[in-house]
Design an enzyme around this catalytic site. Structure first.
Site, PDB file in Angstrom:
ATOM      1  N   ASP A   1      59.198  40.546  50.640  1.00 26.88           N
ATOM      2  CA  ASP A   1      60.234  40.525  49.357  1.00 26.88           C
ATOM      3  C   ASP A   1      61.143  40.059  49.683  1.00 26.88           C
ATOM      4  O   ASP A   1      61.575  41.329  49.163  1.00 26.88           O
ATOM      5  CB  ASP A   1      58.719  40.956  48.565  1.00 26.88           C
ATOM      6  CG  ASP A   1      58.911  39.920  47.028  1.00 26.88           C
ATOM      7  OD1 ASP A   1      59.984  39.022  46.891  1.00 26.88           O
ATOM      8  OD2 ASP A   1      58.332  40.300  46.120  1.00 26.88           O
TER       9      ASP A   1
ATOM     10  N   TYR B   1      56.268  53.229  43.604  1.00 24.67           N
ATOM     11  CA  TYR B   1      55.779  51.753  43.132  1.00 24.67           C
ATOM     12  C   TYR B   1      57.244  51.126  43.699  1.00 24.67           C
ATOM     13  O   TYR B   1      57.754  51.302  42.480  1.00 24.67           O
ATOM     14  CB  TYR B   1      54.813  51.312  41.766  1.00 24.67           C
ATOM     15  CG  TYR B   1      54.699  50.012  41.381  1.00 24.67           C
ATOM     16  CD1 TYR B   1      54.132  49.259  42.863  1.00 24.67           C
ATOM     17  CD2 TYR B   1      55.846  49.137  40.484  1.00 24.67           C
ATOM     18  CE1 TYR B   1      54.263  48.126  42.615  1.00 24.67           C
ATOM     19  CE2 TYR B   1      55.683  47.721  40.690  1.00 24.67           C
ATOM     20  CZ  TYR B   1      54.386  47.235  41.919  1.00 24.67           C
ATOM     21  OH  TYR B   1      54.980  45.524  41.382  1.00 24.67           O
TER      22      TYR B   1
ATOM     23  N   LYS C   1      54.143  45.210  46.235  1.00 26.90           N
ATOM     24  CA  LYS C   1      52.595  45.422  46.863  1.00 26.90           C
ATOM     25  C   LYS C   1      52.722  45.581  48.180  1.00 26.90           C
ATOM     26  O   LYS C   1      53.807  44.324  48.730  1.00 26.90           O
ATOM     27  CB  LYS C   1      51.752  44.666  45.946  1.00 26.90           C
ATOM     28  CG  LYS C   1      52.151  44.513  44.413  1.00 26.90           C
ATOM     29  CD  LYS C   1      51.216  43.754  44.690  1.00 26.90           C
ATOM     30  CE  LYS C   1      50.588  43.491  42.386  1.00 26.90           C
ATOM     31  NZ  LYS C   1      52.038  43.474  42.124  1.00 26.90           N
TER      32      LYS C   1
HETATM   33  O1  LIG Z   1      53.147  42.149  40.428  1.00 28.41           O
HETATM   34  C1  LIG Z   1      54.288  41.828  40.630  1.00 28.41           C
HETATM   35  C2  LIG Z   1      55.618  41.771  41.271  1.00 28.41           C
HETATM   36  O2  LIG Z   1      54.198  42.073  42.250  1.00 28.41           O
HETATM   37  P1  LIG Z   1      55.235  41.551  44.338  1.00 28.41           P
HETATM   38  O3  LIG Z   1      56.600  42.333  43.983  1.00 28.41           O
HETATM   39  O4  LIG Z   1      55.586  40.127  43.944  1.00 28.41           O
HETATM   40  O5  LIG Z   1      53.829  42.001  44.996  1.00 28.41           O
HETATM   41  C3  LIG Z   1      54.240  41.725  38.950  1.00 28.41           C
HETATM   42  O6  LIG Z   1      53.592  41.881  38.402  1.00 28.41           O
HETATM   43  C4  LIG Z   1      55.492  42.689  38.282  1.00 28.41           C
HETATM   44  O7  LIG Z   1      54.743  44.173  38.191  1.00 28.41           O
HETATM   45  C5  LIG Z   1      55.983  42.360  37.096  1.00 28.41           C
HETATM   46  O8  LIG Z   1      56.343  41.497  36.913  1.00 28.41           O
HETATM   47  C6  LIG Z   1      56.680  43.795  36.416  1.00 28.41           C
HETATM   48  O9  LIG Z   1      58.189  43.514  37.537  1.00 28.41           O
HETATM   49  P2  LIG Z   1      59.068  44.280  36.965  1.00 28.41           P
HETATM   50  O10 LIG Z   1      60.255  43.753  35.445  1.00 28.41           O
HETATM   51  O11 LIG Z   1      58.946  45.398  36.655  1.00 28.41           O
HETATM   52  O12 LIG Z   1      60.152  43.727  38.242  1.00 28.41           O
END
Ligand SMILES: O=C(COP(=O)(O)O)[C@@H](O)[C@H](O)[C@H](O)COP(=O)(O)O
Length: 363
Positions: free
Chosen positions: A11, A230, A233
């Site tokens: 990502d 964290y 993902k």
């Molecule tokens: O699952 C998510 C992102 O996953 P990813 O990293 O794209 O695999 C989102 O739900 C984020 O956790 C959420 O949008 C909050 O993001 P931030 O504002 O902390 O970057």
């Protein structure tokens, strides 16, 4: 000739939140990789799942090859540069280190690789997930490689009857990689006992017991183990060889149609069903429901046929409609019980910190 298939996923930034990479970012990544087709690479195919970009490449360099990994690193870095120029969200998110150090393992991207001598006809599939955990494929792969209720070949084909060997990784180990090797069907209950805990254990590879041939590999990196916190993902990618001595392509359908609840989705902190979607689908604005896509190819002298999208035929529209109902039902209970992950699995730690403060108010 032995062919290596490598799938590398990262990502590196997305449009309007954690949704999908921009066209320019995808084009840059593809351009960097394509330059090496006919040189370092035999072939390449680039696609995305949610905001993750997936590189599928074939070559003869073997797994964990520094030149192949460096090429992927370069493609992701140059893509990140474009993402930054465009102001995309989370630009370079999965590139956790600044410098390439000979191998992508430990740098952030997910990697699955396998090497084999090509069969006269070599069908295989690539699975890629977004917004979920490394163990997200545990149940479907267990059912398709070890359960005759789902895998008719285990009963009907003498090639599959001796069963499969599972190599399972303990994802909680942070110091070193730790595996157990268990044979199905003899150790079925032990395999199930481990795989039920998809937060802790993940299938790393599966092998044909009759032929000793590799059947499947799954990426098992936990980004949290690399960064210590964290950062996004650890959604897995997998390569799976199919047909003849392996399960048939269509035998993977019913296990994936079950859409088991897995960890992930919004803020990586909840349980929702793993929804099979078409390749190049944006992340869902319904609470980032976890997604898996699958492309199947035929391989000839290391070159790919055009892909077939495994979750595109009309059956999957009906499946998706049911998965959406399942997801909506879980979301109705909000933060409560199994809707949110147990404390040690939460990827945002705000609630744990708050609970520590609340402890002081107890008398
Ligand atoms: O699952 C998510 C992102 O996953 P990813 O990293 O794209 O695999 C989102 O739900 C984020 O956790 C959420 O949008 C909050 O993001 P931030 O504002 O902390 O970057």
């Amino acid at each position: 000739m032995k062919v290596t298939l490598s799938v590398l996923k990262a990502d590196i930034g997305s449009v309007g939140g954690h949704t999908l990479p921009s066209r320019r970012v995808l084009a840059k990544v593809e351009e960097v990789v394509r330059e090496e087709v006919g040189r370092l690479l035999l072939d390449a195919h680039v696609f995305h799942i949610g905001d993750d970009i997936v590189l599928l490449v074939s070559h003869t360099q073997g797994p964990r090859n520094p030149a192949i990994h460096e090429l992927a690193w370069k493609a992701f870095r140059e893509g990140t540069q474009v993402a930054k120029e465009e102001g995309l969200y989370g630009a370079g998110q999965d590139l956790l280190k600044d410098a390439f150090s000979g191998n992508l393992h430990g740098l952030g991207p997910q990697v699955a690789e396998m090497e084999f001598a090509e069969r006269p006809a070599e069908p295989f599939m690539v699975l890629a997930a977004d917004k979920t955990e490394p163990g997200a494929f545990n149940l479907p792969l267990y059912l398709v490689f070890a359960d005759p209720m789902y895998s008719s070949g285990l009963l009907l084909s003498p090639d599959l009857r001796p069963g499969f060997r599972f190599r399972i990784m303990d994802l909680a180990q942070t110091e070193r990689d730790s595996y157990i090797v268990l044979d199905a069907p003899e150790r079925l209950y032990d395999i199930a006992a481990l795989l039920r805990d998809s937060h802790r254990f993940g299938i790393e590879s599966i092998w044909s017991r009759k032929y000793g041939e590799i059947a499947a590999v799954v990426s098992t990196t936990r980004l949290r183990n690399i960064a210590g916190r964290y950062v996004g993902k650890d959604d897995p990618v997998a390569i799976i060889r199919t047909q003849k001595i392996f399960p048939a392509t269509e035998e993977f359908g019913p296990p994936f149609a079950l859409a088991p609840f897995v960890a992930g989705d919004t803020r990586g902190s909840h349980h929702l069903p793993l929804m099979p979607v078409r390749a190049n689908t944006p992340a869902s604005t319904f609470f980032c429901v976890p997604m898996v896509c699958g492309l199947a190819f035929s391989l000839k002298d290391g070159r790919f046929s055009e892909p077939v999208d495994l979750f595109a035929d009309p059956v999957w529209d009906t499946v998706r409609a049911k998965v959406v109902e399942k997801a909506q039902e879980m979301r109705r209970q909000g933060f409560y019980g199994p809707a949110m992950l147990p404390m040690e699995e939460l990827e945002y730690t705000g609630i744990a910190e708050r609970l520590k403060e609340l402890e002081r108010e107890f008398s």
